[in-house]
Design a protein around this motif. Structure first.
Motif, PDB file in Angstrom:
ATOM      1  N   ILE A 181       0.835  -1.198   0.000  1.00 60.08           N
ATOM      2  CA  ILE A 181       0.000   0.000   0.000  1.00 60.08           C
ATOM      3  C   ILE A 181       0.868   1.245   0.000  1.00 60.08           C
ATOM      4  O   ILE A 181       0.548   2.251  -0.654  1.00 60.08           O
ATOM      5  CB  ILE A 181      -0.938  -0.016   1.222  1.00 60.08           C
ATOM      6  CG1 ILE A 181      -1.915  -1.197   1.120  1.00 60.08           C
ATOM      7  CG2 ILE A 181      -1.707   1.290   1.347  1.00 60.08           C
ATOM      8  CD1 ILE A 181      -2.813  -1.340   2.329  1.00 60.08           C
ATOM      9  N   ASN A 182       1.984   1.204   0.696  1.00 58.97           N
ATOM     10  CA  ASN A 182       2.869   2.360   0.778  1.00 58.97           C
ATOM     11  C   ASN A 182       3.487   2.708  -0.576  1.00 58.97           C
ATOM     12  O   ASN A 182       3.907   3.845  -0.788  1.00 58.97           O
ATOM     13  CB  ASN A 182       3.975   2.078   1.799  1.00 58.97           C
ATOM     14  CG  ASN A 182       4.740   3.313   2.180  1.00 58.97           C
ATOM     15  OD1 ASN A 182       4.165   4.326   2.560  1.00 58.97           O
ATOM     16  ND2 ASN A 182       6.061   3.247   2.077  1.00 58.97           N
ATOM     17  N   GLN A 183       3.538   1.761  -1.494  1.00 57.20           N
ATOM     18  CA  GLN A 183       4.142   2.001  -2.801  1.00 57.20           C
ATOM     19  C   GLN A 183       3.147   2.506  -3.833  1.00 57.20           C
ATOM     20  O   GLN A 183       3.543   2.834  -4.951  1.00 57.20           O
ATOM     21  CB  GLN A 183       4.786   0.711  -3.320  1.00 57.20           C
ATOM     22  CG  GLN A 183       5.941   0.224  -2.462  1.00 57.20           C
ATOM     23  CD  GLN A 183       6.514  -1.088  -2.944  1.00 57.20           C
ATOM     24  OE1 GLN A 183       6.109  -1.605  -3.974  1.00 57.20           O
ATOM     25  NE2 GLN A 183       7.454  -1.650  -2.200  1.00 57.20           N
ATOM     26  N   ILE A 184       1.874   2.579  -3.488  1.00 54.52           N
ATOM     27  CA  ILE A 184       0.863   3.028  -4.443  1.00 54.52           C
ATOM     28  C   ILE A 184       1.003   4.533  -4.626  1.00 54.52           C
ATOM     29  O   ILE A 184       1.072   5.289  -3.659  1.00 54.52           O
ATOM     30  CB  ILE A 184      -0.550   2.652  -3.959  1.00 54.52           C
ATOM     31  CG1 ILE A 184      -0.694   1.127  -3.910  1.00 54.52           C
ATOM     32  CG2 ILE A 184      -1.612   3.258  -4.867  1.00 54.52           C
ATOM     33  CD1 ILE A 184      -2.010   0.667  -3.346  1.00 54.52           C
ATOM     34  N   ARG A 185       1.011   4.987  -5.860  1.00 56.31           N
ATOM     35  CA  ARG A 185       1.125   6.405  -6.173  1.00 56.31           C
ATOM     36  C   ARG A 185      -0.044   6.842  -7.053  1.00 56.31           C
ATOM     37  O   ARG A 185      -0.699   6.022  -7.681  1.00 56.31           O
ATOM     38  CB  ARG A 185       2.444   6.700  -6.912  1.00 56.31           C
ATOM     39  CG  ARG A 185       3.660   6.458  -6.042  1.00 56.31           C
ATOM     40  CD  ARG A 185       3.719   7.470  -4.891  1.00 56.31           C
ATOM     41  NE  ARG A 185       4.900   7.299  -4.072  1.00 56.31           N
ATOM     42  CZ  ARG A 185       4.928   6.577  -2.967  1.00 56.31           C
ATOM     43  NH1 ARG A 185       3.848   5.950  -2.568  1.00 56.31           N
ATOM     44  NH2 ARG A 185       6.032   6.474  -2.262  1.00 56.31           N
TER      45      ARG A 185
END
Length: 572
Positions: free
Chosen positions: A568-572
Motif C-alpha cells: 500500500i505504501n508504494q501506491i502512487r
C-alpha cells in the motif's frame, strides 16, 4: 522640446491622469465576465457505482457492473474474506434476492432495479458460521446520459461589447464601456481646469479618483464571478485501480485488497515483559560439535573414499583422513638397528627350533623344548612386525561425533602440525547464541529471549547461563537455539532480545505493519473506510524480533494494516 508654461504643464498632468483612469476602467470592464479558471469538475467517482456497509463483525462492499452487483464480504477486524456465508439482499424494500457464491470468494446479485437511477436502498442479511448480521447501505445509481451543451469558446471583442451591460439615458441605450470612457474624458478636462487654481490638489485628487474608479470597476467585474467550487470534498478517482488521492489517502478497491492479501487488526494495549537488545553471534553447542586434529602431525593422505567435503554428513568413527607421520633420521636409524637385532634373534631361534625338533624326533630331547622354541620364535616375529608398523603406519583421523562437516582446511599432501584443526564437525540441530551484556542489565534476571538473524529470520532462544568473568568489560550470556533453521551458520551475527522481567503496557504490533514514508519517518496505514487507507506517523521501540511497541501515533480501537502495508505504501 521643453514645456515652459506652468499652466500647460498642469493641464498635461491632468490629461495623463484622465488617460490612465480611462485605461484602468477599460481593463476592468474587459475583466467583467472573465473566469480565472474553469470551475472544479463535479465529484469524480469510480467507473462502477458502489455500496458500502459495515458493522462490528463484517465489512461489505458492492460493485455494480451493469445489472449485476458483485459483493465482497470481509471480517471487520482482520479484513479476512468471508467465503462461507449466505447473503439475502433486499433491493428497494420489496424485492428479496439470494446472492450467488462465486469460486473466487465473492457473491453476486442481479436485479432489474439496478438499471434505474437515483438512490437505491439495499439490505444485506448475512448468515455465516462466524455470526449473523444485518447490513444496510445505499447504492447511488447514475443518472441517464443527456446531450451535453457545447463548451463555450473565447468570445471576440465585438461579442464582449455586445454582451456588456447597457445604461439607458432617456430613450437612448449606451454601452457601459462607452459611458465610462466619456466620464473619464470629462474628468480629465475637469482636472485640467482645477489645476489652474489649486496646483497641489491635482496629484491627490487624481490619485483618489483613480483608486475609486479601479475599486468600483473591479467590484463590478467580479460580481457574479466564480473561481470554482471551493471546499468540495475530495472524491474517489475515476477507475477501479489503486491510487493515491490528493488528500494523501490511498484508494484500494476490494478486488485489489484481495490480490494484495491485506490484513488488519484492531489495536489494543497489551502487557508484556520488556526486552533489551544485545549483540550476539551463533556458536556450536559444545556437546554436539567437535574438532579433528592430528596428535603428532605429518602429511595428509586421502582415504579410499577421498576427503570429506563441506556440508557432508558423517557418522561417529568414520575415517576422514590419514596422516603419514614424519620420522626423524635418528629415529629411523634406531628403528633399523632394532629391526636388524630382532631379525638376528629370529635366525638364532629358527636354528634352535630346528635342532630341538631333530633331537625330539630321536627321543633324546623332550617335546616341551620344541614348544618353547616355537613360542620364542613367534614372539620375535611379532616384535619385528611391531617395529616395522611403528615406522610406516599412518595416523587415522576419525569423526568424533555425528554431524556435518562445517570446516575442512586440508588437501592431499598438505603437511599439518599437531595444533592445526583439520576438520570441524557441527550438529546443525545443536546451535547456541553467545551475546555480550553491558551496562546495568542483570543477566541473572533474564527470563526469556529471542533473536533475529541477518536475513530477518526469527530465532527462539532458551537461556543457558552467563559467565562470572568479564570479557571486554561485558558479561557473556549463552542461549540455546530451539529448532534452528537450516540456513543458520556458526559465526553469523544476530540481534538478541532478552526479557529482563520489567513489564510494559502499550500497543504492540508486528514489525511488518510499520513502513517508511516518503520523508523517511515511520508510518502505519489505518483502514479508515472499506476501500480507503490513511498513513499515520508513529513512534516505535523494539520489543522482540517480530514485534514493535507503538509509543505514539495510534489510538486504541483503530484498524491498522499488519500485512500488505509495504505494498500500500508504494501506491502512487
Amino acid at each position: 522640446m521643453f514645456i515652459r508654461s506652468t499652466g500647460a504643464l498642469r493641464r498635461l498632468q491632468a490629461m495623463l491622469i484622465g488617460l490612465g483612469l480611462l485605461t484602468t476602467i477599460a481593463a476592468a470592464v474587459a475583466h467583467e465576465g472573465h473566469d480565472h479558471g474553469a470551475p472544479l469538475p463535479a465529484a469524480v467517482t469510480t467507473n462502477n457505482p458502489r455500496v458500502t456497509a459495515q458493522s462490528d463483525a463484517y465489512e461489505l462492499v458492492g460493485v455494480l457492473r451493469g445489472e449485476r452487483l458483485g459483493i465482497y464480504l470481509d471480517r471487520f477486524a482482520s479484513n479476512e474474506p468471508v467465503t462461507d456465508a449466505k447473503i439475502a439482499v433486499t433491493v428497494g424494500g420489496d424485492e428479496e434476492v439470494q446472492a450467488e457464491a462465486a469460486p473466487d470468494g465473492t457473491y453476486a446479485v442481479t436485479s432489474p432495479k439496478f438499471a434505474g437511477e437515483g438512490a437505491l436502498e439495499l439490505i444485506f442479511a448475512v448468515t455465516a458460521p462466524g455470526g449473523d448480521d444485518l447490513l444496510i447501505g445505499t447504492l447511488q445509481l447514475p443518472a441517464k446520459a443527456v446531450a451535453a451543451a457545447p463548451a463555450p469558446g473565447r468570445a471576440s471583442p465585438l461579442q464582449v461589447l455586445q454582451n456588456t451591460p447597457t445604461v439607458r439615458l432617456g430613450g437612448i441605450e449606451v454601452a457601459t464601456p462607452y459611458l465610462i470612457a466619456s466620464v473619464a474624458l470629462a474628468l480629465g478636462f475637469l482636472l485640467g481646469l482645477v489645476a489652474r487654481s489649486r496646483r497641489k490638489l491635482v496629484p491627490v485628487a487624481g490619485l483618489a479618483l483613480v483608486v475609486l474608479a479601479v475599486s468600483t470597476a473591479y467590484a463590478f467585474a467580479h460580481e457574479g464571478h466564480d473561481h470554482g467550487a471551493e471546499g468540495a470534498k475530495a472524491a474517489l478517482p475515476a477507475g477501479d485501480t489503486p491510487r493515491r488521492l490528493p488528500d494523501g489517502t490511498v484508494f484500494v478497491p476490494k478486488p485489489s485488497q484481495r490480490l494484495l492479501n491485506v490484513r488488519t487488526t484492531l489495536t489494543k494495549p497489551e502487557e508484556a515483559q520488556k526486552a533489551v537488545s544485545l549483540i550476539g553471534r551463533v556458536i556450536a553447542d559444545p556437546n554436539r560439535s567437535g574438532l579433528v586434529q592430528s596428535i603428532n602431525g605429518g602429511r595428509i593422505i586421502a582415504p579410499e573414499k577421498g576427503l570429506p567435503r563441506l556440508g557432508q554428513a558423517v557418522r561417529k568413527g568414520d575415517v576422514l583422513a590419514l596422516v603419514e607421520q614424519a620420522v626423524p633420521q635418528a629415529d629411523r636409524t634406531t628403528l633399523s638397528e632394532r629391526v636388524g637385532e630382532i631379525e638376528q634373534e629370529i635366525a638364532v631361534a629358527e636354528t634352535k627350533l630346528k635342532r630341538v625338533r631333530q633331537l625330539s624326533d630321536r627321543g633324546v630331547a623332550p617335546p616341551s623344548q620344541v614348544t618353547d622354541a616355537e613360542i620364542e620364535l613367534e614372539g620375535l616375529r611379532r616384535r619385528r612386525e611391531i617395529v616395522r608398523q611403528t615406522r610406516i603406519e599412518s595416523e587415522v583421523l576419525r569423526a568424533p561425533i555425528d554431524g556435518t562437516i562445517a570446516a575442512a582446511r586440508v588437501v592431499p599432501g598438505q603437511v599439518v602440525s599437531s595444533q592445526d584443526v583439520v576438520f570441524q564437525i557441527v550438529d546443525p540441530k545443536g546451535l547456541w547464541v553467545e551475546a555480550l551484556v553491558y551496562g546495568e542489565t542483570d543477566p541473572a534476571k533474564v527470563t526469556g529471549a529471542s533473536a533475529t538473524a541477518v536475513d530477518g529470520t526469527p530465532l527462539k532462544l532458551a537461556f543457558q547461563g552467563f559467565s562470572k568473568a568479564l570479557q571486554q568489560q561485558a558479561t557473556v550470556v549463552q542461549f540455546a537455539v530451539e529448532n534452528p533453521p537450516a540456513n543458520l551458520s556458526v559465526g553469523s551475527p544476530v540481534t538478541v532480545f532478552a526479557q529482563n522481567g520489567a513489564s510494559i503496557r502499550d500497543i504492540i504490533m508486528p514489525r511488518d505493519a510499520v513502513v517508511r514514508g516518503a520523508n523517511g519517518e515511520a508510518v502505519v496505514w489505518r483502514h479508515t473506510d472499506p476501500e480507503r487507507f490513511e498513513a499515520r506517523p508513529v513512534r516505535t521501540e523494539p520489543f522482540d524480533p517480530t514485534r514493535l511497541v507503538i509509543r505514539a501515533g495510534v489510538a486504541e480501537g483503530e484498524r491498522i494494516v499488519i500485512r500488505g502495508s509495504e505494498l500500500i505504501n508504494q501506491i502512487r
